[in-house]
Design a protein around this motif. Structure first.
Motif, PDB file in Angstrom:
ATOM      1  N   ASP A 180      12.712  10.550  15.864  1.00 59.68           N
ATOM      2  CA  ASP A 180      11.958  10.095  17.022  1.00 59.68           C
ATOM      3  C   ASP A 180      12.886   9.290  17.930  1.00 59.68           C
ATOM      4  OD1 ASP A 180      12.398   7.930  15.467  1.00 59.68           O
ATOM      5  OD2 ASP A 180      10.423   7.041  15.760  1.00 59.68           O
ATOM      6  N   ARG A 181      12.386   8.933  19.094  1.00 65.24           N
ATOM      7  CA  ARG A 181      13.197   8.155  20.018  1.00 65.24           C
ATOM      8  C   ARG A 181      12.427   6.905  20.422  1.00 65.24           C
ATOM      9  NH1 ARG A 181      17.404  10.387  22.601  1.00 65.24           N
ATOM     10  NH2 ARG A 181      18.084  12.389  21.828  1.00 65.24           N
ATOM     11  N   LYS A 182      11.831   6.301  19.402  1.00 65.69           N
ATOM     12  CA  LYS A 182      11.029   5.104  19.643  1.00 65.69           C
ATOM     13  C   LYS A 182      11.867   4.028  20.336  1.00 65.69           C
ATOM     14  CE  LYS A 182       9.547   3.152  16.015  1.00 65.69           C
ATOM     15  NZ  LYS A 182       9.435   3.499  14.637  1.00 65.69           N
ATOM     16  N   GLY A 183      11.243   3.304  21.267  1.00 68.33           N
ATOM     17  CA  GLY A 183      11.936   2.183  21.886  1.00 68.33           C
ATOM     18  C   GLY A 183      12.881   2.624  22.981  1.00 68.33           C
ATOM     19  N   GLU A 184      12.819   3.902  23.353  1.00 66.87           N
ATOM     20  CA  GLU A 184      13.697   4.393  24.404  1.00 66.87           C
ATOM     21  C   GLU A 184      12.834   4.703  25.622  1.00 66.87           C
ATOM     22  OE1 GLU A 184      17.345   7.169  23.354  1.00 66.87           O
ATOM     23  OE2 GLU A 184      15.709   8.301  24.213  1.00 66.87           O
ATOM     24  N   PRO A 185      13.338   4.507  26.838  1.00 63.65           N
ATOM     25  CA  PRO A 185      12.525   4.847  28.006  1.00 63.65           C
ATOM     26  C   PRO A 185      12.125   6.320  27.963  1.00 63.65           C
ATOM     27  CG  PRO A 185      14.556   3.741  28.655  1.00 63.65           C
ATOM     28  CD  PRO A 185      14.643   3.960  27.178  1.00 63.65           C
ATOM     29  N   PRO A 186      10.840   6.644  28.273  1.00 64.66           N
ATOM     30  CA  PRO A 186      10.362   8.032  28.155  1.00 64.66           C
ATOM     31  C   PRO A 186      11.166   9.012  28.999  1.00 64.66           C
ATOM     32  CG  PRO A 186       8.542   6.544  28.704  1.00 64.66           C
ATOM     33  CD  PRO A 186       9.774   5.717  28.687  1.00 64.66           C
ATOM     34  N   ARG A 199      14.272   8.930  29.734  1.00 64.45           N
ATOM     35  CA  ARG A 199      15.532   9.177  29.053  1.00 64.45           C
ATOM     36  C   ARG A 199      15.332  10.190  27.929  1.00 64.45           C
ATOM     37  NH1 ARG A 199      19.637   4.380  27.090  1.00 64.45           N
ATOM     38  NH2 ARG A 199      20.415   5.590  25.378  1.00 64.45           N
ATOM     39  N   SER A 200      14.266  10.003  27.142  1.00 65.44           N
ATOM     40  CA  SER A 200      13.997  10.932  26.041  1.00 65.44           C
ATOM     41  C   SER A 200      13.754  12.334  26.570  1.00 65.44           C
ATOM     42  CB  SER A 200      12.740  10.513  25.271  1.00 65.44           C
ATOM     43  OG  SER A 200      12.823   9.189  24.891  1.00 65.44           O
ATOM     44  N   TRP A 201      13.006  12.399  27.679  1.00 63.27           N
ATOM     45  CA  TRP A 201      12.675  13.705  28.239  1.00 63.27           C
ATOM     46  C   TRP A 201      13.940  14.452  28.637  1.00 63.27           C
ATOM     47  CZ3 TRP A 201      13.031  16.433  32.865  1.00 63.27           C
ATOM     48  CH2 TRP A 201      12.181  17.533  32.983  1.00 63.27           C
ATOM     49  N   PHE A 202      14.822  13.741  29.364  1.00 62.88           N
ATOM     50  CA  PHE A 202      16.080  14.366  29.788  1.00 62.88           C
ATOM     51  C   PHE A 202      16.920  14.749  28.579  1.00 62.88           C
ATOM     52  CE2 PHE A 202      15.339  12.846  34.124  1.00 62.88           C
ATOM     53  CZ  PHE A 202      15.787  13.951  34.821  1.00 62.88           C
ATOM     54  N   ALA A 203      16.936  13.875  27.576  1.00 59.75           N
ATOM     55  CA  ALA A 203      17.740  14.156  26.386  1.00 59.75           C
ATOM     56  C   ALA A 203      17.254  15.442  25.716  1.00 59.75           C
ATOM     57  CB  ALA A 203      17.663  12.985  25.413  1.00 59.75           C
ATOM     58  N   ARG A 204      15.932  15.557  25.576  1.00 61.09           N
ATOM     59  CA  ARG A 204      15.393  16.759  24.917  1.00 61.09           C
ATOM     60  C   ARG A 204      15.742  18.014  25.703  1.00 61.09           C
ATOM     61  NH1 ARG A 204      10.942  13.769  23.361  1.00 61.09           N
ATOM     62  NH2 ARG A 204       9.856  14.348  25.265  1.00 61.09           N
ATOM     63  N   LYS A 205      15.597  17.926  27.037  1.00 57.56           N
ATOM     64  CA  LYS A 205      15.910  19.086  27.885  1.00 57.56           C
ATOM     65  C   LYS A 205      17.398  19.441  27.748  1.00 57.56           C
ATOM     66  CE  LYS A 205      12.078  20.158  29.861  1.00 57.56           C
ATOM     67  NZ  LYS A 205      11.304  20.427  28.717  1.00 57.56           N
ATOM     68  N   PHE A 206      18.228  18.409  27.703  1.00 57.81           N
ATOM     69  CA  PHE A 206      19.661  18.637  27.595  1.00 57.81           C
ATOM     70  C   PHE A 206      20.002  19.424  26.331  1.00 57.81           C
ATOM     71  CE2 PHE A 206      23.582  17.088  25.527  1.00 57.81           C
ATOM     72  CZ  PHE A 206      24.502  17.693  26.353  1.00 57.81           C
ATOM     73  N   TYR A 207      19.432  19.006  25.199  1.00 62.44           N
ATOM     74  CA  TYR A 207      19.744  19.689  23.941  1.00 62.44           C
ATOM     75  C   TYR A 207      19.259  21.133  23.965  1.00 62.44           C
ATOM     76  CZ  TYR A 207      21.384  15.404  21.876  1.00 62.44           C
ATOM     77  OH  TYR A 207      22.117  14.299  21.613  1.00 62.44           O
ATOM     78  N   LYS A 208      18.079  21.340  24.559  1.00 64.41           N
ATOM     79  CA  LYS A 208      17.540  22.701  24.660  1.00 64.41           C
ATOM     80  C   LYS A 208      18.496  23.582  25.450  1.00 64.41           C
ATOM     81  CE  LYS A 208      12.754  23.928  24.353  1.00 64.41           C
ATOM     82  NZ  LYS A 208      11.551  23.173  24.744  1.00 64.41           N
ATOM     83  N   LEU A 209      18.895  23.078  26.620  1.00 67.58           N
ATOM     84  CA  LEU A 209      19.774  23.820  27.514  1.00 67.58           C
ATOM     85  C   LEU A 209      21.103  24.097  26.826  1.00 67.58           C
ATOM     86  CD1 LEU A 209      20.297  24.749  30.515  1.00 67.58           C
ATOM     87  CD2 LEU A 209      21.403  22.541  30.815  1.00 67.58           C
ATOM     88  N   MET A 210      21.644  23.042  26.234  1.00 66.65           N
ATOM     89  CA  MET A 210      22.959  23.113  25.607  1.00 66.65           C
ATOM     90  C   MET A 210      22.985  24.206  24.540  1.00 66.65           C
ATOM     91  SD  MET A 210      25.635  21.373  26.070  1.00 66.65           S
ATOM     92  CE  MET A 210      27.217  21.559  25.300  1.00 66.65           C
ATOM     93  N   ASN A 211      21.925  24.278  23.734  1.00 62.34           N
ATOM     94  CA  ASN A 211      21.919  25.264  22.662  1.00 62.34           C
ATOM     95  C   ASN A 211      21.764  26.675  23.189  1.00 62.34           C
ATOM     96  OD1 ASN A 211      22.414  23.983  20.162  1.00 62.34           O
ATOM     97  ND2 ASN A 211      20.498  22.882  20.441  1.00 62.34           N
ATOM     98  N   LYS A 212      21.170  26.792  24.382  1.00 60.25           N
ATOM     99  CA  LYS A 212      21.053  28.109  24.987  1.00 60.25           C
ATOM    100  C   LYS A 212      22.398  28.594  25.496  1.00 60.25           C
ATOM    101  CE  LYS A 212      16.402  29.063  26.406  1.00 60.25           C
ATOM    102  NZ  LYS A 212      15.575  28.042  27.024  1.00 60.25           N
ATOM    103  N   PHE A 250      21.628   5.171  32.328  1.00 58.03           N
ATOM    104  CA  PHE A 250      21.161   6.532  32.529  1.00 58.03           C
ATOM    105  C   PHE A 250      22.260   7.381  33.167  1.00 58.03           C
ATOM    106  CE2 PHE A 250      18.957   9.930  34.718  1.00 58.03           C
ATOM    107  CZ  PHE A 250      18.169  10.395  33.690  1.00 58.03           C
ATOM    108  N   TRP A 251      22.948   6.800  34.127  1.00 54.99           N
ATOM    109  CA  TRP A 251      23.996   7.507  34.847  1.00 54.99           C
ATOM    110  C   TRP A 251      25.123   7.911  33.912  1.00 54.99           C
ATOM    111  CZ3 TRP A 251      24.675  10.392  38.738  1.00 54.99           C
ATOM    112  CH2 TRP A 251      25.921  10.583  39.305  1.00 54.99           C
ATOM    113  N   LYS A 252      25.529   6.982  33.033  1.00 53.89           N
ATOM    114  CA  LYS A 252      26.604   7.260  32.074  1.00 53.89           C
ATOM    115  C   LYS A 252      26.208   8.426  31.167  1.00 53.89           C
ATOM    116  CE  LYS A 252      29.696   3.858  30.184  1.00 53.89           C
ATOM    117  NZ  LYS A 252      29.805   2.651  29.347  1.00 53.89           N
TER     118      LYS A 252
END
Ligand code: UDP
Ligand code: MG
Length: 314
Positions: free
Chosen positions: A129-135, A137-150, A214-216
């Motif tokens: 989970d990504r508890k305690g993280e801004p939502p 940020r989590s959303w972008f992170a999840r999208k990033f991993y999806k894209l990356m694996n594609k 977020f930028w980093k």
């Protein structure tokens, strides 16, 4: 029988508060006898901290000779810290941990056991989970991993941490990858070997604050894509091809229209739109190309990945 040596690599950037807590946490674990199967070596990598992290390292070194540290001449980034740690590690097993105790030390015994069993070369961890993280940020992170694996052949797992324990074989393989643009999450997957995944729930850092804005993170994501996929380049070519086809159709339409209806010379607004669109796409594609070119440029310079200012514990 000689015990195996476990190197604990800790990249630290401004961790004067967390580092002593981290050290204590490992000591506690040892006190409970949970790490008695191995000898331990601490390897703190001070990544050009501006606070008293280096002093903390020196002090820990003076009270425990199993502590070694390397201090960089400036901030080179966590990836460089991990590389330096792996390169200088001597253990038969090596584990990478954050200083902020977000990587639970309680998992160490189990990781050790998995490696000792000989079934795996590497035990990696992921947060479920990504508890305690801004939502956002989590959303972008999840999208990033999806894209990356594609778009990439490296096996990059969502929520994977850099917290992992590996055998010497794996460490040597990673150290042999001397690329300047390091994206560890990709590199770990790229080298292969038998990996076991352990899961844990997100833990908040004990002290100090995160170094990732977020930028980093955004830049890091782009670096990751450029380092492990050439799909954007292919997309740019396909984009160009489609634009050519569309333009070709337009030419035919215009020729026929002129022949049939004469030439009323209208269409200035549509022309502006087309010019803007096409030049926008061209700039975008050039930008993509530039990303790869700039990375290639940096690689050819062959600069060192990090520069050591001070080191103790040969
Ligand atoms: N770190 C580092 N160099 C940097 C940034 C971070 O060595 O330029 C270290 C930091 O001290 C910590 C680990 O990398 O031990 C993870 O950083 P942080 O906790 O800020 O990241 P997060 O857990 O929020 O992803
Ligand atoms: Mg952290």
């Amino acid at each position: 029988m000689n015990k195996k040596l476990l190197t604990i690599i800790v990249p630290c950037y401004n961790e004067e508060e967390s580092l002593p807590l981290f050290y204590q946490a490992i000591k506690n674990l040892e006190g409970e006898g949970k790490l008695s199967a191995v000898d331990i070596e601490f390897l703190f990598v001070d990544d050009g901290s501006r606070d008293k992290t280096l002093q903390v390292c020196r002090q820990l070194r003076s009270q425990d000779e199993r502590v070694r540290y390397v201090s960089f001449s400036r901030n080179f980034g966590k990836e460089a810290g991990i590389y330096a740690g792996l390169e200088k590690s001597r253990g038969d097993y090596v584990v990478i941990m954050d200083a902020d105790l977000q990587d639970p030390p309680a998992m160490l015994p189990q990781m050790l056991q998995e490696l000792e069993s000989g079934q795996y070369d590497c035990v990696a961890t992921r947060r479920v989970d990504r508890k305690g993280e801004p939502p956002i940020r989590s959303w972008f992170a999840r999208k990033f991993y999806k894209l990356m694996n594609k778009i990439s052949s490296a096996d990059i797992v969502d929520g994977a941490r850099d917290y992992q324990m590996m055998t010497r074989k794996v460490v040597d393989a990673i150290v042999s990858m001397r690329e300047y643009n390091r994206f560890s999450k990709g590199i770990f997957g790229w080298v292969g070997f038998r990996r076991k995944w352990l899961e844990f729930e997100n833990v908040e850092r004990v002290a100090g604050e995160t170094k990732w804005s977020f930028w980093k993170l955004f830049i890091y994501a782009i670096d990751g894509i450029v380092a492990f996929s050439t799909t954007p380049l292919i997309m740019a070519s396909i984009f160009g091809l489609i634009m050519c086809l569309v333009a070709f159709l337009f030419i035919i339409v215009i020729i026929i229209r002129t022949l049939v209806f004469g030439d009323p010379t209208s269409g200035w607004p549509s022309m502006v739109c087309i010019i803007l669109l096409v030049s926008g796409i061209q700039l975008l594609c050039m930008g993509i190309l530039g990303q790869y070119l700039s990375k290639a440029y940096l690689e050819t310079k062959n600069r060192p990945i990090y520069i050591v200012q001070e080191e103790d514990g040969e």
